[in-house]
Scaffold this motif. Sequence first.
Motif, PDB file in Angstrom:
ATOM      1  N   TYR A  60       0.835  -1.207   0.000  1.00 54.58           N
ATOM      2  CA  TYR A  60       0.000   0.000   0.000  1.00 54.58           C
ATOM      3  C   TYR A  60       0.870   1.259   0.000  1.00 54.58           C
ATOM      4  O   TYR A  60       0.549   2.245  -0.689  1.00 54.58           O
ATOM      5  CB  TYR A  60      -0.899  -0.031   1.229  1.00 54.58           C
ATOM      6  N   LEU A  61       1.979   1.243   0.728  1.00 50.56           N
ATOM      7  CA  LEU A  61       2.861   2.405   0.793  1.00 50.56           C
ATOM      8  C   LEU A  61       3.491   2.719  -0.565  1.00 50.56           C
ATOM      9  O   LEU A  61       3.725   3.888  -0.887  1.00 50.56           O
ATOM     10  CB  LEU A  61       3.961   2.174   1.832  1.00 50.56           C
ATOM     11  N   PHE A  62       3.756   1.699  -1.369  1.00 52.94           N
ATOM     12  CA  PHE A  62       4.306   1.953  -2.699  1.00 52.94           C
ATOM     13  C   PHE A  62       3.280   2.703  -3.551  1.00 52.94           C
ATOM     14  O   PHE A  62       3.633   3.628  -4.284  1.00 52.94           O
ATOM     15  CB  PHE A  62       4.682   0.639  -3.381  1.00 52.94           C
ATOM     16  N   GLY A  63       2.023   2.328  -3.449  1.00 52.90           N
ATOM     17  CA  GLY A  63       0.994   3.041  -4.201  1.00 52.90           C
ATOM     18  C   GLY A  63       0.787   4.460  -3.725  1.00 52.90           C
ATOM     19  O   GLY A  63       0.438   5.354  -4.510  1.00 52.90           O
ATOM     20  N   LEU A  64       1.022   4.705  -2.427  1.00 55.20           N
ATOM     21  CA  LEU A  64       0.852   6.063  -1.894  1.00 55.20           C
ATOM     22  C   LEU A  64       1.851   7.044  -2.494  1.00 55.20           C
ATOM     23  O   LEU A  64       1.634   8.263  -2.448  1.00 55.20           O
ATOM     24  CB  LEU A  64       1.006   6.052  -0.374  1.00 55.20           C
ATOM     25  N   ALA A  65       2.949   6.543  -3.043  1.00 51.99           N
ATOM     26  CA  ALA A  65       3.928   7.435  -3.670  1.00 51.99           C
ATOM     27  C   ALA A  65       3.311   8.220  -4.814  1.00 51.99           C
ATOM     28  O   ALA A  65       3.677   9.376  -5.052  1.00 51.99           O
ATOM     29  CB  ALA A  65       5.119   6.617  -4.165  1.00 51.99           C
ATOM     30  N   LYS A  66       2.384   7.619  -5.522  1.00 51.97           N
ATOM     31  CA  LYS A  66       1.681   8.331  -6.603  1.00 51.97           C
ATOM     32  C   LYS A  66       0.733   9.364  -6.028  1.00 51.97           C
ATOM     33  O   LYS A  66       0.652  10.506  -6.523  1.00 51.97           O
ATOM     34  CB  LYS A  66       0.907   7.308  -7.444  1.00 51.97           C
ATOM     35  N   THR A  67       0.032   9.011  -4.968  1.00 50.10           N
ATOM     36  CA  THR A  67      -0.946   9.926  -4.371  1.00 50.10           C
ATOM     37  C   THR A  67      -0.283  11.172  -3.801  1.00 50.10           C
ATOM     38  O   THR A  67      -0.781  12.288  -3.958  1.00 50.10           O
ATOM     39  CB  THR A  67      -1.739   9.201  -3.275  1.00 50.10           C
ATOM     40  N   PHE A  68       0.873  10.994  -3.129  1.00 48.19           N
ATOM     41  CA  PHE A  68       1.553  12.118  -2.473  1.00 48.19           C
ATOM     42  C   PHE A  68       2.734  12.650  -3.271  1.00 48.19           C
ATOM     43  O   PHE A  68       3.530  13.434  -2.754  1.00 48.19           O
ATOM     44  CB  PHE A  68       2.028  11.692  -1.078  1.00 48.19           C
ATOM     45  N   ASN A  69       2.846  12.245  -4.543  1.00 46.35           N
ATOM     46  CA  ASN A  69       3.897  12.766  -5.432  1.00 46.35           C
ATOM     47  C   ASN A  69       5.295  12.625  -4.827  1.00 46.35           C
ATOM     48  O   ASN A  69       6.056  13.594  -4.723  1.00 46.35           O
ATOM     49  CB  ASN A  69       3.636  14.236  -5.797  1.00 46.35           C
ATOM     50  N   ILE A  70       5.620  11.424  -4.415  1.00 43.52           N
ATOM     51  CA  ILE A  70       6.947  11.159  -3.862  1.00 43.52           C
ATOM     52  C   ILE A  70       7.870  10.750  -5.010  1.00 43.52           C
ATOM     53  O   ILE A  70       7.576   9.811  -5.754  1.00 43.52           O
ATOM     54  CB  ILE A  70       6.880  10.039  -2.809  1.00 43.52           C
ATOM     55  N   HIS A  71       8.996  11.471  -5.131  1.00 43.04           N
ATOM     56  CA  HIS A  71       9.924  11.241  -6.242  1.00 43.04           C
ATOM     57  C   HIS A  71      11.335  10.920  -5.772  1.00 43.04           C
ATOM     58  O   HIS A  71      12.276  10.989  -6.567  1.00 43.04           O
ATOM     59  CB  HIS A  71       9.952  12.457  -7.175  1.00 43.04           C
ATOM     60  N   ASP A  72      11.487  10.568  -4.529  1.00 43.94           N
ATOM     61  CA  ASP A  72      12.801  10.236  -3.979  1.00 43.94           C
ATOM     62  C   ASP A  72      13.046   8.733  -4.149  1.00 43.94           C
ATOM     63  O   ASP A  72      12.271   7.917  -3.653  1.00 43.94           O
ATOM     64  CB  ASP A  72      12.859  10.628  -2.504  1.00 43.94           C
ATOM     65  N   ILE A  73      14.121   8.366  -4.842  1.00 48.10           N
ATOM     66  CA  ILE A  73      14.399   6.964  -5.121  1.00 48.10           C
ATOM     67  C   ILE A  73      14.614   6.162  -3.840  1.00 48.10           C
ATOM     68  O   ILE A  73      14.296   4.968  -3.783  1.00 48.10           O
ATOM     69  CB  ILE A  73      15.638   6.839  -6.041  1.00 48.10           C
ATOM     70  N   SER A  74      15.121   6.826  -2.790  1.00 47.92           N
ATOM     71  CA  SER A  74      15.369   6.113  -1.533  1.00 47.92           C
ATOM     72  C   SER A  74      14.062   5.614  -0.906  1.00 47.92           C
ATOM     73  O   SER A  74      14.036   4.552  -0.271  1.00 47.92           O
ATOM     74  CB  SER A  74      16.112   7.015  -0.540  1.00 47.92           C
ATOM     75  N   TYR A  75      12.971   6.363  -1.093  1.00 49.35           N
ATOM     76  CA  TYR A  75      11.671   5.925  -0.560  1.00 49.35           C
ATOM     77  C   TYR A  75      11.266   4.594  -1.193  1.00 49.35           C
ATOM     78  O   TYR A  75      10.863   3.648  -0.496  1.00 49.35           O
ATOM     79  CB  TYR A  75      10.613   6.985  -0.834  1.00 49.35           C
ATOM     80  N   TYR A  76      11.382   4.499  -2.503  1.00 50.34           N
ATOM     81  CA  TYR A  76      10.975   3.284  -3.206  1.00 50.34           C
ATOM     82  C   TYR A  76      11.862   2.099  -2.819  1.00 50.34           C
ATOM     83  O   TYR A  76      11.385   0.968  -2.654  1.00 50.34           O
ATOM     84  CB  TYR A  76      11.037   3.513  -4.717  1.00 50.34           C
ATOM     85  N   ILE A  77      13.156   2.354  -2.662  1.00 47.99           N
ATOM     86  CA  ILE A  77      14.075   1.277  -2.308  1.00 47.99           C
ATOM     87  C   ILE A  77      13.786   0.767  -0.899  1.00 47.99           C
ATOM     88  O   ILE A  77      13.784  -0.447  -0.638  1.00 47.99           O
ATOM     89  CB  ILE A  77      15.535   1.754  -2.442  1.00 47.99           C
TER      90      ILE A  77
END
Length: 533
Positions: free
Chosen positions: A141-158
């Motif tokens: 679910y947190l990976f999908g939230l990156a689209k909702t909150f416009n997260i563009h930091d590669i460290s978040y995804y990793i």
Amino acid sequence: MTGIHRDAPIGIQFLEKFNSWWCPRWQINRLRWYQASVLILTYFTYMTYHLTRKPISVVKSILHQNCSALPPRPGLTAADDQWCNWAPFNTDDANTLLGALDSAFLFSYAGAMFISGMIAERVDLRYFLSFGMLFSAILCYLFGLAKTFNIHDISYYIIVQAGAGIAQTTGWPGTVAIVGKWFGNSKKGLIFGIWNSHTSLGNILGTVMAAEYVESDWALSFVYPALVMGIVGFIVFLFLAAEPRCVGLTVERPMPSRQARRSVDEEEPSQVIVGDQTASLRPNRHSANSPPYQDEEPSESSALLGRSRSHTGAVSLSRAMLIPGVIEFSLSLFFAKLVSYTFLYWLPLYIKSSTSLTPRQSGEVSTAFDVGGVLGAIVAGLLSDVVGCPGIVCTVFYFLCAPTLLFYQWWGATSYYLNIGLLVIAGVLVNGPYALITTAVSAELGTHSSLSGDSQALATVTAIIDGTGSIGAAVGPLLAGVVSSAGSWSHVFYMLIICDYMALVFLIRIVKSEVQKIRQNRRLASPRLVRIE
């Protein structure tokens, strides 16, 4: 023990009390009923594990795509050729970054798998699976939230992917150990072959769910699989009986037959033909020239004077690795999972880049590989039960797989239906041995005779084999991302073919021993004839 243990799941306690109150005379085979429920629950349990793994492979085609093939937005400058891509994947080395996401998941999965297997032997497997599913669902679910909150930091995804890899290690050791405890030492090739289709079914449903929303809102491609996994995890917490003891049942583990217990060096039975008369020279256990026969059944004296060889504690990692066949099958699975997971994470993107299909259509076509995986798991399990030689079965699949991958690379993109047909065949040959090793072979080795009846090695052996394979699963997608960026997709297929043959090489010793076993069994079945004139 005939009653429900106080550690039984809440849902089972409720159903038992409801049944005794509502239908007190209803008689059922409780063992078969629980075995069926365990198979169904663990099937859907691990299906959801793969359900939440698959969306990333579908969403890749949206995170980075060919913007020149899309109608430009108003006011767009001609120099911006990355306008349609999602940062931080809007660079020329996007495939390397996407491969890094796969590696973050798979390397953390492989590293944590060995620890997870040892933990699984020391805790209640129902809690182990339930909480593992909960954390896996949250991280998806947190990976999908990156689209909702416009997260563009590669460290978040990793970080999210690495955490998901650790959480997902709860699935395989837990489910295999539970099924192994409920089905004893009976032939499990076909049972596990059918049961192991949960992997491919999870991939198919995950692909379909992700493809449904990938072009409109790719965040939902992660949210809905996470929701399904959370619901199934709650059902598992309520109703999954982790072992027969907690519901007042026992599963008999049949002792090996006397023929199976005989030493390999025992003298072969012979028949002497004297004229027209035949006499057997089979050693007589009551003969004065042979030591008295000693039954392996425990007696009063053996129970009082002998030392029990059974172990009730958990098995150490080093002891489990010494079980014959564990290292060979582990190394073979390393390369088998490398091939399988490269398809798992890169197939939709390869189909999109090699054909004119849309991201959604590419994801749907890629499910043909998983359909073949379902058939491959069943066929490999059935053949293993019939032949009794899993090493030979895996070797045949490996041998046929390499040319199939080459044919798919040559002709897969020439026709839509040929693409699907070759993918189904490739799925059968790639996932057949992979499924057989991770299920029936792991369960068989986990109850190997060298453990002296110790049933606590199931989770550890499963973790060793699957953990080693998971290292290969981590290396494969990483190499595919680097090779496809630096060279071409044809180089990726050559890499997979080499790995397929390496998986075959590591089983040569197992195949030799299985061939010797077949020859020995034939000699025992056909006694020698010696004619004395």
